[in-house]
Write a protein that holds these residues in place. Structure first.
Motif, PDB file in Angstrom:
ATOM      1  N   VAL A 392       0.687  -1.202  -0.015  1.00 13.25           N
ATOM      2  CA  VAL A 392      -0.007   0.005   0.023  1.00 13.25           C
ATOM      3  C   VAL A 392       0.883   1.248  -0.023  1.00 13.25           C
ATOM      4  O   VAL A 392       1.920   1.470   1.031  1.00 13.25           O
ATOM      5  CB  VAL A 392      -0.998   0.074   1.399  1.00 13.25           C
ATOM      6  N   THR A 394       0.569   5.725  -0.555  1.00 10.68           N
ATOM      7  CA  THR A 394      -0.357   6.630  -0.557  1.00 10.68           C
ATOM      8  C   THR A 394       0.249   7.879  -1.417  1.00 10.68           C
ATOM      9  O   THR A 394       1.527   7.974  -1.332  1.00 10.68           O
ATOM     10  CB  THR A 394      -0.732   7.199   0.696  1.00 10.68           C
ATOM     11  N   ALA A 454      -6.186   1.077   2.792  1.00 13.34           N
ATOM     12  CA  ALA A 454      -5.359   1.804   3.459  1.00 13.34           C
ATOM     13  C   ALA A 454      -5.424   1.905   5.019  1.00 13.34           C
ATOM     14  O   ALA A 454      -6.452   2.083   5.213  1.00 13.34           O
ATOM     15  CB  ALA A 454      -4.753   2.993   2.959  1.00 13.34           C
TER      16      ALA A 454
END
Length: 593
Positions: A392, A394, A454
């Motif tokens: 994950v 961002t 997330a």
């Protein structure tokens, strides 16, 4: 006097990039001219005349160069202009004016910002045979501008991109974010036409000082490809995600019109090297194709981990490079507007506010550490930026309108080479940073439930004000004021398990400090989402400072953010131009030799 607007060129008259006719009238550049937020257009001309102490009839035209906002005093916000002025003065009058303002750094002759190519055309061999064309690897801003410049100089480059064209790439990426398609490791927020910048705010400003001709060249080419013309004059311009898709198609079309070629689904899998000199002779693709090359520009971006591993195996010079890691933070955009603009928040000339924050840590064990805001996206979204299964990542993005409800920014902590070494195969492993990134991305994947959601946590829980279990993406009282924007979605988790302990401690120290700068920044309901790892490339490909060729592989030109020489769309595009210049000079020299 001609109205403000229209021609916004930095040259005396509207003209192309290569030629122009000098305006016989005086053209001067006036900067740092401040006016109140609510001024009228006529006020600008009057302020110019007062500043120069000239009668209005001598001011023939005002051309906007840049406009920025001075908000150091929220109760008295000003707009700050840089202008090109066409004055009706003879040579003697011009000299008198310049003598009157001698030593004033804000009044000077208008600089020449016309970009000029370093060669006039492609090389021609003595035998008449066409030499191998240059190959550019990577269709991000660096690769596209390298290919565009080579095409403009007549070199007919071949651009290879591992991912898909921007239309199909967008369908894959948005489909994944919306839960409609599985994650595609070859078509996502990192890989595909436009590079990682396509799913971003499209910021076009850089902290790197560059010659104005390079900056102007990039901006004008982007406008010609479909970007809004306002990027030529805004102090902190941005394009926006949807508009970026149009722009990259426009750049591709221009390259092809000039004789270049763009191929998608073409993953670089190896280099063809001369056994004696190690000079690049061609490239191998994953589909088994081998292509001959006169030179190879490597503009692979910061996330091409398999390509970095291939380069290491081929013996190309690599070294580990520091970067930063942290989290995304979201606030209601009106909170940031009020903190930045004060009573003027919401004024149509201001738009959504941005911020830039830095904190130098002083706590035990944190000496020398710092925390800074990264890639701040006003009115934007937090998005998934993974490029490998099981991780994950961002990032933030905004549309051109920047009209989403939340502001978001990365809050990141620099990591040193010493921090990275435990993750490498040996002390000097150039790929240690990649292993470091992958470790924490996989931790975030597990914390998010293993579904590409997330992990998210409210600031109150991250700072220990409430139990870790209270962190949520909307399940606790007060959370409704900050609805998580991350797609494919968030899951409550303790983010302190998803980062190194020194990063957590630095962030915990910085958040209250940022609260003192922006009231409400460390509010309980502010939402943190993790992890932010792709702040810059974890690898640098050393190159010669003048020729920009690889230190140990002749004919190979590391370029852009992935090679460690840029940090955003503008600086990457400029590096692409610089590398294209060196390739053109080298190919021209070879043909003459």
């Amino acid at each position: 006097m001609a109205p403000l607007g229209g021609c916004v060129s930095g040259s005396p008259e509207p003209r192309g990039l290569q030629q122009g006719i000098r305006d016989p009238r005086t053209v001067l550049r006036l900067s740092e001219l401040k006016l109140p937020l609510d001024h009228q257009e006529a006020d600008l001309a009057a302020a110019v005349c007062r500043r120069l102490r000239i009668p209005p009839e001598q001011l023939r035209e005002v051309r906007l160069v840049k406009r920025s906002v001075d908000a150091r005093r929220a109760a008295r916000i000003s707009l700050v202009y840089s202008l090109d002025l066409v004055l009706e003065l003879d040579a003697a009058g011009e000299q008198r004016l310049l003598r009157r303002f001698a030593g004033d750094p804000h009044l000077r002759p208008t600089p020449d910002t016309v970009y000029r190519h370093v060669v006039d055309g492609p090389p021609h061999s003595a035998t008449g045979a066409e030499p191998p064309r240059p190959i550019v690897v990577g269709a991000g801003p660096c690769g596209y501008f390298a290919a565009l410049l080579l095409a403009q100089m007549g070199f007919r480059p071949l651009l290879l991109e591992r991912g898909k064209d921007v239309r199909r790439r967008s369908a894959d990426t948005f489909g994944f974010w919306r839960g409609q398609q599985p994650f595609n490791p070859e078509s996502n927020a990192q890989f595909g036409e436009g590079g990682a910048g396509t799913f971003s705010d499209g910021k076009l400003y850089s902290q790197v000082s560059e010659p104005k001709a390079y900056v102007r060249k990039v901006l004008e080419e982007l406008v010609a490809a479909g970007a809004n013309a306002e990027i030529l004059t805004l102090h902190r311009p941005h394009i926006g995600t949807f508009k970026l898709a149009t722009v990259v198609r426009g750049l591709r079309r221009r390259i092809e019109e000039l004789g270049g070629e763009v191929r998608f689904g073409s993953l670089l899998d190896g280099l063809e090297l001369d056994p004696a000199s190690r000079a690049v002779r061609g490239v191998h693709l994953a589909d088994g194709t081998t292509l001959e090359a006169g030179a190879v520009v490597l503009a692979i971006g910061h996330s091409a981990r398999d390509t970095f591993a291939m380069l290491q195996s081929a013996g190309v010079a690599l070294e580990a490079k520091p970067f930063a890691i942290g989290l995304r933070i979201e606030h209601p955009q009106p909170l940031i507007d009020r903190a930045r603009w004060g009573p003027a928040a919401g004024h149509p000339r201001l738009g959504p506010a941005e911020y830039k924050l830095v904190h130098h840590c002083a706590g035990p064990g944190l000496e020398g550490r710092s925390v800074y805001s990264f890639c701040m996206c006003p009115g934007g979204l937090v998005v998934g930026a993974a490029s490998e299964p099981g991780g994950v990542v961002t990032n933030g993005m905004s549309q051109h309108s920047r009209n989403e409800r939340n502001a978001n920014s990365g809050l990141v902590v620099p990591v040193s080479l010493d921090d990275l070494r435990p993750y490498g195969r040996d002390r000097d492993d150039p790929l240690a940073g990649i292993a470091f990134q992958r470790h924490w991305e996989q931790r975030a994947f597990v914390a998010g439930g293993g579904t590409y959601e997330a992990p998210a946590q409210q600031v109150a829980a991250f700072l220990g004000r409430t139990p870790p279990g209270a962190a949520s993406g909307g399940a606790t009282e007060g959370q409704a004021s900050i609805t998580p924007s991350y797609q494919p979605g968030v899951r409550p988790a303790d983010l302190r398990t998803c980062l190194p302990s020194y990063v957590v401690a630095a962030l915990q120290e910085a958040l209250p400090a940022f609260e003192r700068r922006i009231p409400g920044f460390a509010m309980d309901e502010a939402l943190l989402t993790g992890v932010e790892t792709r702040t810059s490339s974890p690898v640098r490909l050393p190159r010669h400072s003048e020729t920009l060729v690889s230190r140990n592989t002749p004919g190979l030109y590391p370029a852009g953010e992935g090679a460690g020489y840029a940090g955003g769309i503008l600086s990457a595009a400029i590096d692409g131009i610089k590398v294209a210049e060196q390739v053109a000079l080298a190919l021209s020299a070879c043909s003459k030799g």
